[in-house]
Motif scaffolding. Structure first.
Motif, PDB file in Angstrom:
ATOM      1  N   ALA A   1       0.292  -5.191  -5.530  1.00 18.39           N
ATOM      2  CA  ALA A   1       0.102  -4.866  -4.113  1.00 18.39           C
ATOM      3  C   ALA A   1      -0.557  -3.517  -3.901  1.00 18.39           C
ATOM      4  O   ALA A   1      -1.100  -3.248  -2.826  1.00 18.39           O
ATOM      5  CB  ALA A   1       1.452  -4.901  -3.394  1.00 18.39           C
ATOM      6  N   ILE A   2      -0.552  -2.650  -4.906  1.00 14.84           N
ATOM      7  CA  ILE A   2      -0.955  -1.250  -4.715  1.00 14.84           C
ATOM      8  C   ILE A   2      -2.435  -1.047  -5.019  1.00 14.84           C
ATOM      9  O   ILE A   2      -2.955  -1.510  -6.027  1.00 14.84           O
ATOM     10  CB  ILE A   2      -0.103  -0.330  -5.618  1.00 14.84           C
ATOM     11  CG1 ILE A   2       1.375  -0.432  -5.215  1.00 14.84           C
ATOM     12  CG2 ILE A   2      -0.581   1.119  -5.522  1.00 14.84           C
ATOM     13  CD1 ILE A   2       2.318   0.285  -6.159  1.00 14.84           C
ATOM     14  N   ASP A   3      -3.089  -0.316  -4.114  1.00 12.50           N
ATOM     15  CA  ASP A   3      -4.499   0.046  -4.267  1.00 12.50           C
ATOM     16  C   ASP A   3      -4.573   1.568  -4.425  1.00 12.50           C
ATOM     17  O   ASP A   3      -4.599   2.311  -3.444  1.00 12.50           O
ATOM     18  CB  ASP A   3      -5.284  -0.421  -3.046  1.00 12.50           C
ATOM     19  CG  ASP A   3      -6.797  -0.209  -3.187  1.00 12.50           C
ATOM     20  OD1 ASP A   3      -7.199   0.594  -4.044  1.00 12.50           O
ATOM     21  OD2 ASP A   3      -7.553  -0.833  -2.416  1.00 12.50           O
ATOM     22  N   GLN A   4      -4.588   2.035  -5.668  1.00 15.81           N
ATOM     23  CA  GLN A   4      -4.572   3.477  -5.927  1.00 15.81           C
ATOM     24  C   GLN A   4      -5.812   4.183  -5.378  1.00 15.81           C
ATOM     25  O   GLN A   4      -5.710   5.296  -4.841  1.00 15.81           O
ATOM     26  CB  GLN A   4      -4.451   3.753  -7.430  1.00 15.81           C
ATOM     27  CG  GLN A   4      -3.080   3.459  -8.018  1.00 15.81           C
ATOM     28  CD  GLN A   4      -2.914   2.020  -8.466  1.00 15.81           C
ATOM     29  OE1 GLN A   4      -3.792   1.191  -8.225  1.00 15.81           O
ATOM     30  NE2 GLN A   4      -1.799   1.708  -9.103  1.00 15.81           N
ATOM     31  N   GLU A   5      -6.972   3.565  -5.524  1.00 16.80           N
ATOM     32  CA  GLU A   5      -8.193   4.198  -5.027  1.00 16.80           C
ATOM     33  C   GLU A   5      -8.143   4.368  -3.516  1.00 16.80           C
ATOM     34  O   GLU A   5      -8.521   5.420  -2.983  1.00 16.80           O
ATOM     35  CB  GLU A   5      -9.411   3.370  -5.434  1.00 16.80           C
ATOM     36  CG  GLU A   5      -9.699   3.408  -6.925  1.00 16.80           C
ATOM     37  CD  GLU A   5     -11.025   2.770  -7.276  1.00 16.80           C
ATOM     38  OE1 GLU A   5     -11.782   2.396  -6.348  1.00 16.80           O
ATOM     39  OE2 GLU A   5     -11.314   2.635  -8.477  1.00 16.80           O
ATOM     40  N   ARG A   6      -7.677   3.357  -2.821  1.00 18.20           N
ATOM     41  CA  ARG A   6      -7.573   3.438  -1.364  1.00 18.20           C
ATOM     42  C   ARG A   6      -6.565   4.502  -0.957  1.00 18.20           C
ATOM     43  O   ARG A   6      -6.774   5.235   0.011  1.00 18.20           O
ATOM     44  CB  ARG A   6      -7.157   2.070  -0.805  1.00 18.20           C
ATOM     45  CG  ARG A   6      -7.062   2.000   0.701  1.00 18.20           C
ATOM     46  CD  ARG A   6      -8.406   2.179   1.344  1.00 18.20           C
ATOM     47  NE  ARG A   6      -8.328   2.000   2.783  1.00 18.20           N
ATOM     48  CZ  ARG A   6      -9.253   2.453   3.635  1.00 18.20           C
ATOM     49  NH1 ARG A   6     -10.317   3.106   3.182  1.00 18.20           N
ATOM     50  NH2 ARG A   6      -9.120   2.241   4.924  1.00 18.20           N
TER      51      ARG A   6
ATOM     52  N   LEU B   1       2.809   2.013   1.352  1.00 17.76           N
ATOM     53  CA  LEU B   1       3.394   1.051   0.410  1.00 17.76           C
ATOM     54  C   LEU B   1       4.204  -0.005   1.143  1.00 17.76           C
ATOM     55  O   LEU B   1       4.155  -1.202   0.798  1.00 17.76           O
ATOM     56  CB  LEU B   1       4.282   1.779  -0.601  1.00 17.76           C
ATOM     57  CG  LEU B   1       3.588   2.737  -1.580  1.00 17.76           C
ATOM     58  CD1 LEU B   1       4.622   3.383  -2.496  1.00 17.76           C
ATOM     59  CD2 LEU B   1       2.533   2.011  -2.405  1.00 17.76           C
ATOM     60  N   GLN B   2       4.943   0.412   2.144  1.00 17.86           N
ATOM     61  CA  GLN B   2       5.743  -0.524   2.928  1.00 17.86           C
ATOM     62  C   GLN B   2       4.846  -1.599   3.547  1.00 17.86           C
ATOM     63  O   GLN B   2       5.188  -2.795   3.554  1.00 17.86           O
ATOM     64  CB  GLN B   2       6.492   0.239   4.012  1.00 17.86           C
ATOM     65  CG  GLN B   2       7.477  -0.601   4.810  1.00 17.86           C
ATOM     66  CD  GLN B   2       8.223   0.240   5.835  1.00 17.86           C
ATOM     67  OE1 GLN B   2       7.654   1.122   6.467  1.00 17.86           O
ATOM     68  NE2 GLN B   2       9.510  -0.024   5.978  1.00 17.86           N
ATOM     69  N   ASN B   3       3.692  -1.197   4.035  1.00 16.97           N
ATOM     70  CA  ASN B   3       2.751  -2.146   4.629  1.00 16.97           C
ATOM     71  C   ASN B   3       2.194  -3.092   3.564  1.00 16.97           C
ATOM     72  O   ASN B   3       2.131  -4.311   3.771  1.00 16.97           O
ATOM     73  CB  ASN B   3       1.618  -1.386   5.307  1.00 16.97           C
ATOM     74  CG  ASN B   3       0.593  -2.313   5.935  1.00 16.97           C
ATOM     75  OD1 ASN B   3       0.897  -3.062   6.863  1.00 16.97           O
ATOM     76  ND2 ASN B   3      -0.620  -2.269   5.435  1.00 16.97           N
ATOM     77  N   TRP B   4       1.801  -2.549   2.405  1.00 21.08           N
ATOM     78  CA  TRP B   4       1.254  -3.397   1.335  1.00 21.08           C
ATOM     79  C   TRP B   4       2.298  -4.354   0.791  1.00 21.08           C
ATOM     80  O   TRP B   4       1.994  -5.518   0.515  1.00 21.08           O
ATOM     81  CB  TRP B   4       0.698  -2.518   0.220  1.00 21.08           C
ATOM     82  CG  TRP B   4      -0.583  -1.812   0.587  1.00 21.08           C
ATOM     83  CD1 TRP B   4      -1.447  -2.155   1.589  1.00 21.08           C
ATOM     84  CD2 TRP B   4      -1.146  -0.669  -0.057  1.00 21.08           C
ATOM     85  NE1 TRP B   4      -2.516  -1.288   1.611  1.00 21.08           N
ATOM     86  CE2 TRP B   4      -2.364  -0.372   0.615  1.00 21.08           C
ATOM     87  CE3 TRP B   4      -0.750   0.140  -1.114  1.00 21.08           C
ATOM     88  CZ2 TRP B   4      -3.174   0.710   0.248  1.00 21.08           C
ATOM     89  CZ3 TRP B   4      -1.564   1.201  -1.496  1.00 21.08           C
ATOM     90  CH2 TRP B   4      -2.761   1.484  -0.816  1.00 21.08           C
TER      91      TRP B   4
END
Length: 552
Positions: free
Chosen positions: A325-330, A401-404
């Motif tokens: 779920a996590i987009d580190q670049e974003r 993170l909660q949103n993702w």
């Protein structure tokens, strides 16, 4: 059999934890000792009619350089000011190097002997001796309760062999001891230096001129510094020594709690340099012809510390779903305003044995994440995200993170606690994901892996010993790898062993990598000569100068 250790052969640290690191990585408390005028010898640099540009500089700091925490050092922070020097230095490659000690030897598993540099004098003109080293370590161990466990020393375990040699006996085998004491906490002070002294006597390239309690520390070049006679240290034989005729005459470190206020003071020319400008102002400072920002990757990383033993994160498939779920670049582009680097693991790539490109990467692929949630044991439980309420970035990151997580079908809530309680709550193991920002202020970084992922590391020990669980400890195989890496002598061997630890930690979802920390140093465009360091506390100010556009 004894073994000689030189500047690039010893790395690492000892057992430590998130709570302990809050003390040993912190910047001290507010308060202080009042005004101090150093009576040590000094050289007058220039004069009213020397025709040079203004050679006084002021640096804005995010912490009080006169904090009450620094009583051992006469009320002056050992960070930033370069008033004090430890026995062992930390190179720009984050490796140990000789400083006040020219050499060290492990005579057995628990005994180290350090040889002191000759012709070093304190700011009060007294020579550096082994007795002063013993005094410093005894004072530091007595002052901070956590230091004994951190560096493996108890009171009475440091002795002077003679005037030029010191013996340290650690409480357990400690192959990374030299790198551990490269920390600024172990800057050597003259025995007459204490909280009530009128002279703060270190050996560094700057000596204290005055202290304004709760506000600032002003230092001036120490003309009798051991590098002032042309010696610039090992591996720097091509450097030009200008210390006997420095371009700066006086350097003041001033406390500004609010980062926006620091930048405003910079723009108003109350400051020449400002550490840690707000991320949302960095691009504007860069675009302004009058200012500039030096950026430096730090040996720190931000990540989600995952509880492996509390539902729903006790399911590895579910943890893998969170990773997708996590987009580190974003995250770096938006929340961090482009200041930082997307992380692949829990250890910053500024640390020599850190793994990065070889680590597994998941996502962002929220469709895949949602599929994994469906195939996991997740049954609608509320995922708790723990944050330190004093960290504004953590609140924003947690909300993202909660949103993702919501997009993959996982409901979560954010639990904010006060900074003083954060690590206690974390170690109790009630939360599923805790946002941490962790790194090293010394050449020793092994303790990061040991504290977080070893079953007997301080982050896991409480629950491991009482319930046979822990928090972030993946199991016995990882414990063995950490133990073997801790004992390894070569950097190549550490990279192999610790690289496998990091791979397993990421693959099993014990940590959710987010970002590698990058700090900024804003300055006026005409201010040059500052040398950043991965550890911001070790920025080198000695070459500071102006190009002449301001002040005559």
């Amino acid at each position: 059999m004894s073994e000689r250790y030189h500047r690039r052969t010893v790395l690492g640290g000892t057992v430590n934890g998130l709570g302990l690191l809050a003390g040993c990585l912190g910047d001290g408390d507010s308060g202080g000792t009042g005004t101090v005028d150093s009576n040590s010898s000094a050289t007058e640099y220039g004069g009213e009619n020397d025709g040079r540009v203004d050679r006084s500089f002021t640096v804005g700091l995010p912490s009080d350089p006169t904090g009450a925490n620094w009583d051992v050092y006469g009320g002056v922070t050992p960070y930033y000011t370069q008033v004090l020097e430890p026995l062992v230095g930390t190179s720009e490659a984050m490796e140990p190097e000789p400083l006040l000690a020219t050499d060290w030897e492990a005579t057995d598993d628990t005994t180290w002997v350090f040889d002191l540099r000759e012709d070093v004098t304190f700011h009060n003109d007294e020579p550096l001796t082994a007795d002063a080293v013993v005094h410093t370590f005894e004072a530091v161990v007595d002052h901070w309760s956590h230091v004994s466990g951190w560096i493996g020393l108890e009171s009475g375990n440091v002795e002077a062999i003679d005037d030029r040699s010191v013996e340290f006996v650690t409480t357990e085998p400690f192959p990374t001891f030299p790198g551990t004491i490269s920390h600024s906490y172990f800057g050597i002070v003259h025995p007459e230096t204490d909280a009530d002294s009128s002279t703060v006597a270190g050996t560094g390239p700057f000596r204290v001129e005055r202290i304004e309690s709760g506000e600032s520390v002003t230092v001036v070049p120490f003309a009798d510094h051991w590098r002032g006679e042309g010696e610039t240290g090992a591996d720097t034989e091509n450097e030009t020594d200008t210390w006997n005729d420095p371009a700066l005459e006086e350097l003041t470190f001033r406390y500004y709690e609010d980062p926006s206020t620091r930048v405003l003071a910079l723009r108003n020319e109350e400051l020449d340099l400002a550490l840690e400008p707000p991320r949302n102002e960095v691009s504007e400072l860069v675009d302004d012809d009058a200012t500039s920002v030096d950026r430096q990757l730090a040996p720190r990383a931000g990540f989600g510390a995952v509880n492996l033993y509390e539902a729903p994160t006790n399911d590895e498939v579910f943890r893998r779903a969170l990773a997708y779920a996590i987009d580190q670049e974003r995250l770096v582009e938006t929340v961090l305003e482009g200041v930082g680097e997307p992380a692949r693991g829990p250890i910053s790539s500024a640390i020599p044995w850190a793994a990065r490109d070889e680590l597994p990467a998941f996502g962002p692929d929220r469709e895949r994440g949602a599929d994994l949630v469906e195939s996991s044991s997740y049954d609608g439980e509320i995922l708790e995200i723990l944050i330190d309420g004093s960290e504004p970035d953590d609140r924003t990151i947690a909300a993202v993170l909660q949103n993702w997580f919501g997009e993959i079908g996982v409901e979560s809530e954010i639990r904010s606690v006060e900074a003083a309680a954060f690590y206690d709550v974390f170690r109790e193991g009630e939360s599923n994901v805790s946002l941490v920002n962790l790194g090293s202020n010394s050449a020793a970084s092994d303790y990061l892996l040991r504290a977080m992922f070893h079953s007997l590391g301080t982050d896991n020990r409480q629950l491991y010993e009482s319930e046979g669980t822990g928090i972030m400890n993946p199991g016995e195989a990882v414990d063995d790898l950490i133990d073997e890496g801790y004992r390894a002598d070569s950097l190549e061997e550490k990279r192999d062993l610790y690289g496998e630890v990091q791979r397993r930690v990421v693959e099993t979802g014990a940590a959710l990598p987010l970002y590698y920390v990058e700090y900024g140093l804003a300055r006026h465009a005409d201010v040059t000569g500052v040398e950043t360091h991965p550890i911001d506390k070790l920025i080198d100010w000695q070459g500071l100068s102006r190009d002449g556009r301001r002040g005559v």
